[in-house]
Design a protein around this motif. Structure first.
Motif, short mmCIF file in Angstrom:
data_model
loop_
_atom_site.label_atom_id
_atom_site.label_comp_id
_atom_site.label_asym_id
_atom_site.label_seq_id
_atom_site.Cartn_x
_atom_site.Cartn_y
_atom_site.Cartn_z
N THR A 62 0.84 -1.20 0.00
CA THR A 62 0.00 0.00 0.00
C THR A 62 0.88 1.25 0.00
O THR A 62 2.09 1.19 0.27
CB THR A 62 -0.91 0.06 1.25
N ILE A 63 0.27 2.39 -0.27
CA ILE A 63 1.00 3.65 -0.21
C ILE A 63 1.51 3.90 1.22
O ILE A 63 2.57 4.51 1.41
CB ILE A 63 0.11 4.82 -0.68
N VAL A 64 0.80 3.39 2.22
CA VAL A 64 1.26 3.55 3.61
C VAL A 64 2.61 2.88 3.82
O VAL A 64 3.51 3.45 4.44
CB VAL A 64 0.21 2.98 4.59
N HIS A 65 2.76 1.67 3.30
CA HIS A 65 4.04 0.96 3.46
C HIS A 65 5.19 1.73 2.83
O HIS A 65 6.31 1.74 3.36
CB HIS A 65 3.94 -0.45 2.85
N HIS A 66 4.93 2.37 1.71
CA HIS A 66 5.98 3.16 1.06
C HIS A 66 6.26 4.44 1.85
O HIS A 66 7.42 4.88 1.92
CB HIS A 66 5.58 3.47 -0.38
N MET A 67 5.23 5.03 2.45
CA MET A 67 5.43 6.27 3.20
C MET A 67 6.23 6.04 4.47
O MET A 67 6.91 6.96 4.95
CB MET A 67 4.07 6.90 3.52
N ILE A 68 6.16 4.85 5.05
CA ILE A 68 6.95 4.56 6.25
C ILE A 68 8.23 3.81 5.89
O ILE A 68 8.92 3.27 6.76
CB ILE A 68 6.13 3.77 7.29
N ASP A 69 8.54 3.79 4.60
CA ASP A 69 9.77 3.17 4.09
C ASP A 69 9.86 1.69 4.39
O ASP A 69 10.93 1.15 4.67
CB ASP A 69 11.00 3.89 4.67
N ARG A 70 8.68 1.03 4.30
CA ARG A 70 8.62 -0.42 4.46
C ARG A 70 7.81 -1.03 3.31
O ARG A 70 6.83 -1.74 3.54
CB ARG A 70 7.98 -0.81 5.80
N PRO A 71 8.21 -0.77 2.07
CA PRO A 71 7.42 -1.27 0.94
C PRO A 71 7.43 -2.78 0.86
O PRO A 71 8.40 -3.44 1.24
CB PRO A 71 8.12 -0.65 -0.28
N ARG A 72 6.32 -3.33 0.35
CA ARG A 72 6.22 -4.77 0.15
C ARG A 72 6.37 -5.14 -1.32
O ARG A 72 6.22 -6.32 -1.68
CB ARG A 72 4.87 -5.27 0.67
N GLY A 73 6.64 -4.16 -2.15
CA GLY A 73 6.78 -4.40 -3.58
C GLY A 73 7.19 -3.13 -4.28
O GLY A 73 7.51 -2.11 -3.63
N ASP A 74 7.21 -3.15 -5.60
CA ASP A 74 7.57 -1.98 -6.39
C ASP A 74 6.45 -0.95 -6.35
O ASP A 74 5.27 -1.29 -6.38
CB ASP A 74 7.85 -2.38 -7.83
N PHE A 75 6.84 0.31 -6.35
CA PHE A 75 5.86 1.40 -6.33
C PHE A 75 4.91 1.30 -7.51
O PHE A 75 3.69 1.48 -7.36
CB PHE A 75 6.58 2.75 -6.35
N ASP A 76 5.44 1.00 -8.69
CA ASP A 76 4.60 0.95 -9.89
C ASP A 76 3.48 -0.08 -9.77
O ASP A 76 2.43 0.07 -10.41
CB ASP A 76 5.45 0.64 -11.12
N ASP A 77 3.70 -1.10 -8.95
CA ASP A 77 2.68 -2.14 -8.80
C ASP A 77 1.48 -1.67 -7.97
O ASP A 77 0.45 -2.34 -7.94
CB ASP A 77 3.29 -3.39 -8.18
N LEU A 78 1.63 -0.54 -7.29
CA LEU A 78 0.50 0.02 -6.56
C LEU A 78 -0.57 0.59 -7.50
O LEU A 78 -1.74 0.68 -7.14
CB LEU A 78 0.96 1.17 -5.64
N ILE A 79 -0.15 0.95 -8.71
CA ILE A 79 -1.00 1.75 -9.58
C ILE A 79 -2.00 0.89 -10.35
O ILE A 79 -1.62 -0.10 -11.00
CB ILE A 79 -0.13 2.56 -10.56
N LYS A 80 -3.26 1.27 -10.28
CA LYS A 80 -4.33 0.67 -11.08
C LYS A 80 -4.81 1.72 -12.08
O LYS A 80 -4.51 2.90 -11.94
CB LYS A 80 -5.50 0.23 -10.19
N THR A 81 -5.55 1.27 -13.09
CA THR A 81 -6.01 2.19 -14.12
C THR A 81 -7.50 2.02 -14.36
O THR A 81 -8.01 0.89 -14.42
CB THR A 81 -5.25 1.98 -15.45
N SER A 82 -8.20 3.15 -14.48
CA SER A 82 -9.63 3.14 -14.79
C SER A 82 -9.95 4.38 -15.61
O SER A 82 -9.54 5.49 -15.26
CB SER A 82 -10.45 3.14 -13.50
N GLU A 83 -10.65 4.20 -16.71
CA GLU A 83 -11.08 5.30 -17.59
C GLU A 83 -9.92 6.20 -18.00
O GLU A 83 -10.04 7.43 -18.07
CB GLU A 83 -12.18 6.11 -16.92
N GLY A 84 -8.78 5.60 -18.26
CA GLY A 84 -7.63 6.35 -18.74
C GLY A 84 -6.86 7.08 -17.65
O GLY A 84 -5.94 7.84 -17.95
#
Length: 290
Positions: A62-84
């Motif tokens: 989640t964005i929370v994990h990245h904000m506390i510098d404890r990511p569980r994956g790549d930042f780009d994998d957080l992103i979803k897409t809807s209606e462009g």
């Protein structure tokens, strides 16, 4: 580049719906758009645009994990897409954002010494910078909850600008009178300059009193580019079908209603005005100019 946080002290003024529709309008204008949904409530923008499937997954990054510098994956994998539109969805972890930032502060301050103060409200901006987000998008929108706290403060610190939907009513009049103090308070809390790109009267019924309130807002020096009329049926339909007003009118209305088409044009006009303030040029214009 255009960056802003949609903000209102009051609930029920269409803040999230406006954010989603502006994002789609920006994308339709040829811009690459990212929305960061910082609202921990179930009725968030992520649900509206149908990208909240992982909201309750305790193992999700989640964005929370990245904000506390404890990511569980790549930042780009957080992103979803809807209606462009690219979206970083809301997640249950946002409910504990304040606690996690406090723990990060305790750890960082203990390691760095007593003269160091952990920047709790600068972590979203750091994450975006670390992942080169400003260079990948033309428009970044943050949609936080209405209540003051780390979600809102991180959003404003990252964008430095506000788009404020407002109810023009007796309650809205109180909001108008307190608008300057609200903005001043945010600037004092964050120790940054915060710009108000636009104040948007929303859900109005075009009464004389409402026009008076509009003049009061403009008298404070804020832009009021459009007044959006009450479109309860249209906006409720968006939430039912989990889509923007543009998609709802195109795919879920059996006939086009002139007053709804007028509202869509107003949203497009507002998006274009915000883009013009940031000197954005859409991709087609860039190609033509070249």
């Amino acid at each position: 580049m255009l960056t802003y946080t949609t903000y209102s002290e009051a609930g029920g003024v269409g803040k999230t719906t406006l954010a989603a529709n502006l994002a789609v309008a920006h994308a339709d204008n040829g811009h690459k758009v990212l929305i960061i949904d910082m609202d921990q409530q179930d009725g968030s923008l992520s649900h509206l645009l149908g990208v909240d499937a992982d909201r309750h997954d305790p193992d999700a990054d989640t964005i929370v994990h990245h904000m506390i510098d404890r990511p569980r994956g790549d930042f780009d994998d957080l992103i979803k897409t809807s209606e462009g539109v690219d979206i970083i969805p809301s997640h249950d972890a946002l409910e504990s954002l304040g606690d996690w930032l406090d723990k990060a502060a305790d750890f960082e301050e203990a390691a760095a010494g007593e003269d160091y103060e952990y920047p709790r409200f600068e972590q979203l901006r750091r994450v975006l910078a670390d992942n080169d987000v400003p260079n990948q998008y033309d428009v970044i929108i943050v949609d936080p909850p209405a209540t003051a706290g780390p979600h809102l403060y991180n959003g404003i610190d990252a964008t430095r600008s506000l788009v404020i939907p407002m109810e023009l009513s007796g309650k809205g009049k109180q909001s108008i009178q307190g608008l300057e103090s609200v903005v001043d308070g945010l600037e004092d809390s964050l120790e940054i300059a915060v710009g108000v790109l636009a104040v948007i009267p929303n859900g109005t019924k075009r009464t004389t009193d409402q026009e008076t309130y509009r003049k009061e807002v403009e008298g404070l020096g804020y832009e009021v580019p459009v007044i959006l009329a009450d479109r309860t049926s249209l906006m409720e339909g968006c939430w039912t079908q989990q889509c923007s007003a543009f998609k709802y009118v195109e795919e879920h209305r059996d006939r086009k209603r002139d007053y709804e088409l007028e509202t869509l044009e107003q949203i497009r006009s507002l998006a274009a005005q915000l883009e013009a303030e940031a000197n954005l040029v859409d991709e087609e214009e860039e190609v033509t100019a070249a």
